[in-house]
Design a protein around this motif. Structure first.
Motif, PDB file in Angstrom:
ATOM      1  N   PRO A 134     173.390 -31.669  88.207  1.00 57.78           N
ATOM      2  CA  PRO A 134     172.538 -31.170  89.284  1.00 57.78           C
ATOM      3  C   PRO A 134     171.645 -32.275  89.854  1.00 57.78           C
ATOM      4  O   PRO A 134     171.243 -33.184  89.124  1.00 57.78           O
ATOM      5  N   CYS A 135     171.339 -32.158  91.155  1.00 54.45           N
ATOM      6  CA  CYS A 135     170.587 -33.225  91.820  1.00 54.45           C
ATOM      7  C   CYS A 135     169.095 -33.161  91.509  1.00 54.45           C
ATOM      8  O   CYS A 135     168.409 -34.174  91.547  1.00 54.45           O
ATOM      9  N   GLY A 136     168.594 -31.964  91.228  1.00 55.50           N
ATOM     10  CA  GLY A 136     167.163 -31.824  90.949  1.00 55.50           C
ATOM     11  C   GLY A 136     166.301 -31.769  92.200  1.00 55.50           C
ATOM     12  O   GLY A 136     165.096 -31.567  92.119  1.00 55.50           O
ATOM     13  N   GLN A 137     166.936 -31.961  93.361  1.00 59.00           N
ATOM     14  CA  GLN A 137     166.164 -32.059  94.610  1.00 59.00           C
ATOM     15  C   GLN A 137     166.399 -30.882  95.553  1.00 59.00           C
ATOM     16  O   GLN A 137     165.516 -30.528  96.325  1.00 59.00           O
ATOM     17  N   CYS A 138     167.592 -30.319  95.530  1.00 57.63           N
ATOM     18  CA  CYS A 138     167.925 -29.292  96.525  1.00 57.63           C
ATOM     19  C   CYS A 138     167.075 -28.044  96.309  1.00 57.63           C
ATOM     20  O   CYS A 138     166.377 -27.916  95.310  1.00 57.63           O
ATOM     21  N   ARG A 139     167.160 -27.125  97.251  1.00 57.18           N
ATOM     22  CA  ARG A 139     166.347 -25.906  97.194  1.00 57.18           C
ATOM     23  C   ARG A 139     166.594 -25.160  95.881  1.00 57.18           C
ATOM     24  O   ARG A 139     165.660 -24.777  95.181  1.00 57.18           O
ATOM     25  N   GLU A 140     167.877 -24.981  95.541  1.00 56.24           N
ATOM     26  CA  GLU A 140     168.227 -24.246  94.320  1.00 56.24           C
ATOM     27  C   GLU A 140     167.625 -24.910  93.077  1.00 56.24           C
ATOM     28  O   GLU A 140     167.014 -24.257  92.248  1.00 56.24           O
ATOM     29  N   CYS A 141     167.835 -26.215  92.979  1.00 58.25           N
ATOM     30  CA  CYS A 141     167.317 -26.941  91.815  1.00 58.25           C
ATOM     31  C   CYS A 141     165.808 -26.772  91.699  1.00 58.25           C
ATOM     32  O   CYS A 141     165.277 -26.551  90.612  1.00 58.25           O
ATOM     33  N   ARG A 142     165.122 -26.871  92.830  1.00 57.99           N
ATOM     34  CA  ARG A 142     163.664 -26.784  92.782  1.00 57.99           C
ATOM     35  C   ARG A 142     163.193 -25.381  92.398  1.00 57.99           C
ATOM     36  O   ARG A 142     162.304 -25.213  91.587  1.00 57.99           O
ATOM     37  N   PHE A 191     174.070 -23.876  89.943  1.00 57.39           N
ATOM     38  CA  PHE A 191     173.673 -23.440  91.283  1.00 57.39           C
ATOM     39  C   PHE A 191     173.412 -24.574  92.269  1.00 57.39           C
ATOM     40  O   PHE A 191     173.279 -24.341  93.460  1.00 57.39           O
ATOM     41  N   CYS A 192     173.314 -25.779  91.764  1.00 54.60           N
ATOM     42  CA  CYS A 192     172.963 -26.929  92.623  1.00 54.60           C
ATOM     43  C   CYS A 192     173.939 -27.038  93.798  1.00 54.60           C
ATOM     44  O   CYS A 192     175.140 -26.862  93.633  1.00 54.60           O
ATOM     45  N   GLU A 193     173.404 -27.356  94.976  1.00 61.38           N
ATOM     46  CA  GLU A 193     174.251 -27.476  96.155  1.00 61.38           C
ATOM     47  C   GLU A 193     174.692 -28.908  96.382  1.00 61.38           C
ATOM     48  O   GLU A 193     175.396 -29.211  97.325  1.00 61.38           O
ATOM     49  N   ASN A 194     174.239 -29.783  95.538  1.00 66.29           N
ATOM     50  CA  ASN A 194     174.504 -31.195  95.758  1.00 66.29           C
ATOM     51  C   ASN A 194     174.834 -31.892  94.436  1.00 66.29           C
ATOM     52  O   ASN A 194     174.239 -32.907  94.085  1.00 66.29           O
ATOM     53  N   LEU A 195     175.775 -31.298  93.704  1.00 67.09           N
ATOM     54  CA  LEU A 195     176.134 -31.845  92.391  1.00 67.09           C
ATOM     55  C   LEU A 195     176.570 -33.298  92.516  1.00 67.09           C
ATOM     56  O   LEU A 195     177.277 -33.656  93.458  1.00 67.09           O
TER      57      LEU A 195
HETATM   58 ZN   LIG Z   1     170.447 -29.562  93.286  1.00 65.21          ZN
END
Ligand SMILES: [Zn+2]
Length: 287
Positions: A56-64, A47-51
């Motif tokens: 996954p980035c761990g920072q974007c809204r989805e990741c959080r 789901f990450c928007e910033n792979l």
């Molecule tokens: Zn992310």
């Protein structure tokens, strides 16, 4: 903490799986060491928007939101009390089928999957056999032997071994002395239990007493007997007594006393079959 430190080998494998787009629909993660973190990480990867390089980035809204377990398409199921109820699983599967029709991606994670009621496990089978194209299931267990063979045979199994070196470093970073950090790392099953041991007020007393007990075994039985009384009053519940056995094994292993190590195994067996802790320690001194 990063997963790459915690489980370097598994992390690399999954990195490769994600890069090549070959994530399976059903996994069984065996062992507590970073398995839940890995499951969430894989969920984020969907789901990450910033792979970044497929990770996954761990920072974007989805990741959080996923990390906070507040994301509707990633569900985490845990036992209530000591069991995962059939209704819980059925409801989960209904939700999934519905979203599946809408073509949405979904991940569900079942912790302590060995605690699923047998009917719950059976209703999962159908899902595993006919997965929706973009739905993923990750089962977690600390006791693989209790997972139904029918489930196991349909999942890809990854085993998460204990990373003792990582634990030791982590405890040292927390300010523990080297010797204590390495002892706790050796006996703890995972990070949470290691951290709990650092908070255990009688831990140092227990270790000192065990050391004296061991020192007396060959040379000074009276000293060991004295410690038996002390130990029996110090560790009163089963979990603490089990910890005492684990510590004994680690300490004896380090001093290379194979004969005594065998005795501890025998003593623990007796204790498991309900001979009192005090009696089995006395047996160790007398033998
Ligand atoms: Zn992310």
């Amino acid at each position: 903490m990063t997963l790459a430190d915690l489980q370097p080998k598994i992390f690399q494998e999954f990195h490769h799986i994600l890069k090549t787009g070959r994530l399976s629909h059903a996994y069984l993660f065996s062992g507590n060491f970073g398995s839940y973190e890995m499951a969430l990480f894989l969920a984020q990867s969907q789901f990450c928007e910033n792979l970044q390089d497929s990770l996954p980035c761990g920072q974007c809204r989805e990741c959080r939101l996923i990390a906070e377990r507040d994301f509707s398409d990633v569900k985490v199921i845990e036992p209530q009390g000591n069991v995962i109820k059939t209704d819980t699983i059925r409801e989960l599967l209904r939700d999934f089928t519905r979203s599946g029709f809408e073509g949405k991606s979904q991940v569900f994670i079942i912790r302590d999957a060995d605690k699923m009621h047998i009917n719950a496990a059976n209703s999962l089978l159908k899902f595993i056999e006919e997965p929706q194209s973009s739905s993923y299931m990750i089962l977690l267990t600390s006791d693989e032997s209790k997972v139904l063979p029918t489930i196991k045979s349909r999942c890809q199994i990854f085993r998460f071994p204990k990373n003792q070196e990582y634990l030791k470093n982590r405890l040292e970073q927390n300010g523990l002395l080297k010797a204590k950090a390495s002892l706790i790392a050796a006996v703890a099953d995972d990070e949470a239990s290691a951290l709990a041991l650092t908070e255990m007020t009688k831990f140092d007393d227990l270790c000192r007493s065990l050391e004296k007990f061991i020192a007396g075994l060959d040379k000074d039985p009276d000293q060991s007997f004295l410690q038996v009384t002390r130990l029996a009053s110090l560790v009163t519940d089963k979990a603490e007594q089990d910890l005492a056995f684990k510590l004994l094994l680690v300490m004896l292993g380090r001093t290379r006393q194979p004969r005594q190590v065998t005795k501890v195994y025998q003593a623990r067996q007796m204790w498991l079959s309900n001979v009192s802790f005090q009696n089995v320690l006395e047996y160790m001194v007398l033998e």
